[in-house]
Write a protein that holds these residues in place. Structure first.
Motif, short mmCIF file in Angstrom:
data_model
loop_
_atom_site.label_atom_id
_atom_site.label_comp_id
_atom_site.label_asym_id
_atom_site.label_seq_id
_atom_site.Cartn_x
_atom_site.Cartn_y
_atom_site.Cartn_z
N VAL A 1 -6.61 -33.98 -0.74
CA VAL A 1 -6.14 -35.33 -0.43
C VAL A 1 -5.17 -35.34 0.73
N VAL A 2 -4.40 -34.27 0.90
CA VAL A 2 -3.39 -34.23 1.96
C VAL A 2 -4.04 -34.31 3.34
N GLU A 3 -5.17 -33.64 3.52
CA GLU A 3 -5.82 -33.59 4.82
C GLU A 3 -6.65 -34.84 5.13
N LEU A 4 -6.73 -35.77 4.19
CA LEU A 4 -7.43 -37.03 4.45
C LEU A 4 -6.63 -37.95 5.36
N PHE A 5 -5.35 -37.70 5.49
CA PHE A 5 -4.48 -38.59 6.27
C PHE A 5 -4.62 -38.30 7.76
N ASP A 6 -4.57 -39.38 8.55
CA ASP A 6 -4.65 -39.25 10.00
C ASP A 6 -3.37 -38.67 10.59
N HIS A 7 -2.25 -38.97 9.94
CA HIS A 7 -0.95 -38.51 10.45
C HIS A 7 -0.07 -38.07 9.27
N HIS A 8 0.73 -37.04 9.50
CA HIS A 8 1.72 -36.57 8.53
C HIS A 8 3.10 -36.75 9.14
N LEU A 9 3.89 -37.63 8.56
CA LEU A 9 5.24 -37.89 9.04
C LEU A 9 6.20 -37.33 7.98
N LEU A 10 6.78 -36.16 8.25
CA LEU A 10 7.47 -35.36 7.25
C LEU A 10 8.92 -35.16 7.65
N SER A 11 9.82 -35.28 6.68
CA SER A 11 11.25 -35.23 6.98
C SER A 11 11.66 -33.95 7.68
N TYR A 12 11.10 -32.83 7.27
CA TYR A 12 11.54 -31.56 7.86
C TYR A 12 11.08 -31.41 9.30
N ARG A 13 10.06 -32.16 9.69
CA ARG A 13 9.58 -32.11 11.08
C ARG A 13 10.34 -33.05 11.99
N VAL A 14 10.78 -34.18 11.45
CA VAL A 14 11.39 -35.21 12.31
C VAL A 14 12.90 -35.29 12.17
N GLY A 15 13.48 -34.56 11.20
CA GLY A 15 14.93 -34.48 11.09
C GLY A 15 15.61 -35.68 10.48
N CYS A 16 14.87 -36.49 9.73
CA CYS A 16 15.50 -37.59 9.00
C CYS A 16 14.66 -37.88 7.77
N GLN A 17 15.26 -38.60 6.81
CA GLN A 17 14.63 -38.85 5.53
C GLN A 17 14.62 -40.32 5.19
N LYS A 18 13.66 -40.72 4.37
CA LYS A 18 13.74 -42.03 3.73
C LYS A 18 15.03 -42.09 2.90
N PRO A 19 15.72 -43.23 2.89
CA PRO A 19 15.37 -44.53 3.44
C PRO A 19 15.94 -44.83 4.83
N ASN A 20 16.25 -43.82 5.62
CA ASN A 20 16.70 -44.03 6.99
C ASN A 20 15.64 -44.82 7.77
N PRO A 21 16.00 -45.96 8.37
CA PRO A 21 14.99 -46.74 9.10
C PRO A 21 14.29 -45.95 10.20
N LEU A 22 14.93 -44.92 10.72
CA LEU A 22 14.34 -44.16 11.82
C LEU A 22 13.03 -43.51 11.42
N ILE A 23 12.94 -43.02 10.18
CA ILE A 23 11.70 -42.33 9.78
C ILE A 23 10.55 -43.33 9.63
N TYR A 24 10.87 -44.56 9.23
CA TYR A 24 9.84 -45.59 9.16
C TYR A 24 9.36 -45.98 10.56
N ASP A 25 10.30 -46.07 11.50
CA ASP A 25 9.93 -46.37 12.87
C ASP A 25 9.04 -45.28 13.46
N LYS A 26 9.35 -44.03 13.13
CA LYS A 26 8.53 -42.92 13.62
C LYS A 26 7.12 -42.98 13.04
N ALA A 27 7.01 -43.40 11.79
CA ALA A 27 5.69 -43.53 11.17
C ALA A 27 4.86 -44.60 11.89
#
Length: 201
Positions: A123-149
């Motif tokens: 199921v993980v590889e079915l997604f077109d994009h993976h937006l992951l906290s450890y890759r982008v340096g921020c976590q939910k619920p920080n608005p920045l991670i939603y903007d990056k998604a």
């Protein structure tokens, strides 16, 4: 019209149980499972790993030092990561959605856990994009991670639907103009997605 569907990973696509790892580590440590849980979860070590501030090797060494472990780091990795099992019906739902929508996986996670899930759960590889906290340096619920998604999917907030099991994370998305559903189980999220006009099986 919804064009992008964003999903959380843990307790949405895959159930997880941190205590499973704690029991496994306790067999090699002088610490009890509860002591291991209290020491690790919520600690700076785990938080820094999920934010990508330390590498997997640094995290592994940190676990071994903190928990008085005298085993190889790969042993620790396997026990730490073997905490998941599928949420019934979600792989089938995601497979259906893939033919209709851009799919984004949005997760507060770490490299060990994500690589473990990607290797074992299709199921993980079915997604077109993976937006992951450890890759982008921020976590939910920080608005920045939603903007990056939104940016990786080239999506607009009003055309995006998100589901997560944590209400605060859903509410953070709604404040940014997304449609949001608090996940309970596959049947419930399917009903609510249909109510939002999402094509579902």
């Amino acid at each position: 019209m919804i064009r992008t569907v964003v999903s959380d990973l843990g307790n949405v696509l895959l159930h997880f149980d941190h205590m499973r790892a704690c029991h496994g580590i306790a067999r090699m440590s002088p610490w009890s499972p509860q002591e291991i849980y209290d020491c690790m979860f919520g600690s700076d070590l785990v938080r820094d790993y999920e934010l990508g501030r330390i590498s997997s090797s640094e995290f592994g060494r940190g676990c071994m030092d903190r928990l008085n472990l005298n085993v190889g780091v790969e042993v620790v990795r396997e026990i730490w990561s073997d905490i998941f099992h599928p949420v019934e019906g979600m792989e089938e739902l995601i497979r259906f959605l893939k033919s209709h929508y851009t799919l984004v996986l949005l997760s507060n996670t770490n490299e060990w856990h994500f690589e473990h899930c990607r290797e074992r759960y299709p199921v993980v590889e079915l997604f077109d994009h993976h937006l992951l906290s450890y890759r982008v340096g921020c976590q939910k619920p920080n608005p920045l991670i939603y903007d990056k998604a939104l940016a990786v999917a080239n999506a607009l907030p009003e055309e995006t639907l998100y589901f997560d099991d944590i209400p605060a994370y859903v509410e953070a998305a709604r404040k940014l103009g997304w449609k949001g559903i608090c996940f309970q189980d596959t049947d419930q999220v399917t009903r609510e997605m249909k109510a939002e006009g999402i094509s579902c099986p």
